[in-house]
Design an enzyme around this catalytic site. Structure first.
Site, PDB file in Angstrom:
ATOM      1  N   GLU A 189       4.301 -10.025  14.576  1.00  0.00           N
ATOM      2  CA  GLU A 189       3.385 -10.218  15.844  1.00  0.00           C
ATOM      3  C   GLU A 189       3.837 -11.612  15.932  1.00  0.00           C
ATOM      4  O   GLU A 189       4.155 -12.197  17.236  1.00  0.00           O
ATOM      5  CB  GLU A 189       2.125  -9.891  15.686  1.00  0.00           C
ATOM      6  N   ARG A 230       0.678  -1.300   0.062  1.00  0.00           N
ATOM      7  CA  ARG A 230       0.134   0.071  -0.027  1.00  0.00           C
ATOM      8  C   ARG A 230       0.930   1.488   0.028  1.00  0.00           C
ATOM      9  O   ARG A 230       0.450   2.412  -0.233  1.00  0.00           O
ATOM     10  CB  ARG A 230      -1.011  -0.032   1.135  1.00  0.00           C
TER      11      ARG A 230
HETATM   12  P1  AMP Z   1       4.194  -2.251  11.472  1.00  0.00           P
HETATM   13  O1  AMP Z   1       5.355  -2.922  11.010  1.00  0.00           O
HETATM   14  O2  AMP Z   1       3.603  -2.832  13.013  1.00  0.00           O
HETATM   15  O3  AMP Z   1       4.402  -0.826  11.787  1.00  0.00           O
HETATM   16  O4  AMP Z   1       3.111  -2.296  10.413  1.00  0.00           O
HETATM   17  C1  AMP Z   1       3.007  -1.690   9.226  1.00  0.00           C
HETATM   18  C2  AMP Z   1       2.768  -2.321   8.109  1.00  0.00           C
HETATM   19  O5  AMP Z   1       1.544  -3.127   8.539  1.00  0.00           O
HETATM   20  C3  AMP Z   1       2.093  -1.319   7.056  1.00  0.00           C
HETATM   21  O6  AMP Z   1       2.799  -1.573   5.909  1.00  0.00           O
HETATM   22  C4  AMP Z   1       0.514  -1.413   7.112  1.00  0.00           C
HETATM   23  O7  AMP Z   1       0.291  -1.669   5.790  1.00  0.00           O
HETATM   24  C5  AMP Z   1       0.343  -2.645   7.950  1.00  0.00           C
HETATM   25  N1  AMP Z   1      -0.616  -2.481   8.924  1.00  0.00           N
HETATM   26  C6  AMP Z   1      -0.367  -2.855  10.405  1.00  0.00           C
HETATM   27  N2  AMP Z   1      -1.207  -2.381  10.884  1.00  0.00           N
HETATM   28  C7  AMP Z   1      -2.593  -2.226  10.049  1.00  0.00           C
HETATM   29  C8  AMP Z   1      -3.846  -1.684  10.377  1.00  0.00           C
HETATM   30  N3  AMP Z   1      -4.403  -1.818  11.545  1.00  0.00           N
HETATM   31  N4  AMP Z   1      -4.597  -1.561   9.327  1.00  0.00           N
HETATM   32  C9  AMP Z   1      -3.922  -1.397   8.093  1.00  0.00           C
HETATM   33  N5  AMP Z   1      -2.748  -1.828   7.937  1.00  0.00           N
HETATM   34  C10 AMP Z   1      -1.968  -2.222   8.810  1.00  0.00           C
END
Ligand code: AMP
Length: 170
Positions: free
Chosen positions: A95, A58
């Site tokens: 996670e 995205r």
């Molecule tokens: P993080 O590494 O935990 O910061 O997760 C970021 C990535 O996961 C991004 O590329 C987002 O597209 C996706 N992502 C994580 N949480 C969400 C959420 N609640 N809604 C949509 N996309 C998410």
């Protein structure tokens, strides 16, 4: 500049139980919403940017629009195995389990000023891994721009050495 939170739809328990998924597809149907979002994510006028790096998948939607607005290059970071030329890879913890992302070795030159972009800043693990790739190639991250920051997940803590912009906070 307008932030219309109704353009971001929250889908409960997608893609798995417990996740509140932030769906940007209503925003993508709204041309003014897209323009406003880009404005909010752009760096200050005095910040030089040589390329926008977007994270699959995205980060590939608004990333090229940011690059167009800045009249600079767009560089994709992709999941392992998708980029055809020579790559550098970085693994990071999710996670559950881990993920690996890659960038083309010749995509960034040493000293390039980089704007890193993704749709959502959640825990920050993805952005931190992307920054490692950019810096390993000699790039300098001058701004991290996200459509959405999920404040409660404290992703900022993992990328605290870098300026951040976002269009929406939840
Ligand atoms: P993080 O590494 O935990 O910061 O997760 C970021 C990535 O996961 C991004 O590329 C987002 O597209 C996706 N992502 C994580 N949480 C969400 C959420 N609640 N809604 C949509 N996309 C998410």
């Amino acid at each position: 500049m307008k932030q219309d939170k109704t353009l971001i739809r929250t889908i409960a328990d997608f893609p798995k139980p417990g996740i509140q998924f932030k769906d940007i597809t209503p925003l993508l149907k709204n041309p003014q919403g897209i323009k406003d979002c880009i404005e909010l994510m752009l760096p200050d006028a005095h910040t030089a940017v040589d390329c926008v790096v977007g994270i699959e998948s995205r980060g590939f939607i608004m990333g090229p629009l940011l690059a167009q607005a800045l009249n600079c290059a767009f560089v994709p970071i992709r999941k392992k195995g998708k980029l055809p030329h020579q790559t550098l890879e970085q693994s990071y913890d999710l996670e559950y389990g881990s993920a690996t992302i890659e960038i083309h070795l010749d995509s960034i030159k040493p000293g390039d000023c980089v704007l890193l972009h993704d749709d959502v800043l959640a825990t920050g693990g993805t952005a931190a891994a992307a920054i490692k790739l950019i810096e390993a190639l000699g790039g300098k991250v001058v701004l991290c721009s996200f459509i959405i920051e999920l404040v409660g997940l404290k992703g900022r803590d993992l990328i605290q050495d870098y300026p951040i912009k976002f269009a929406y906070q939840f």
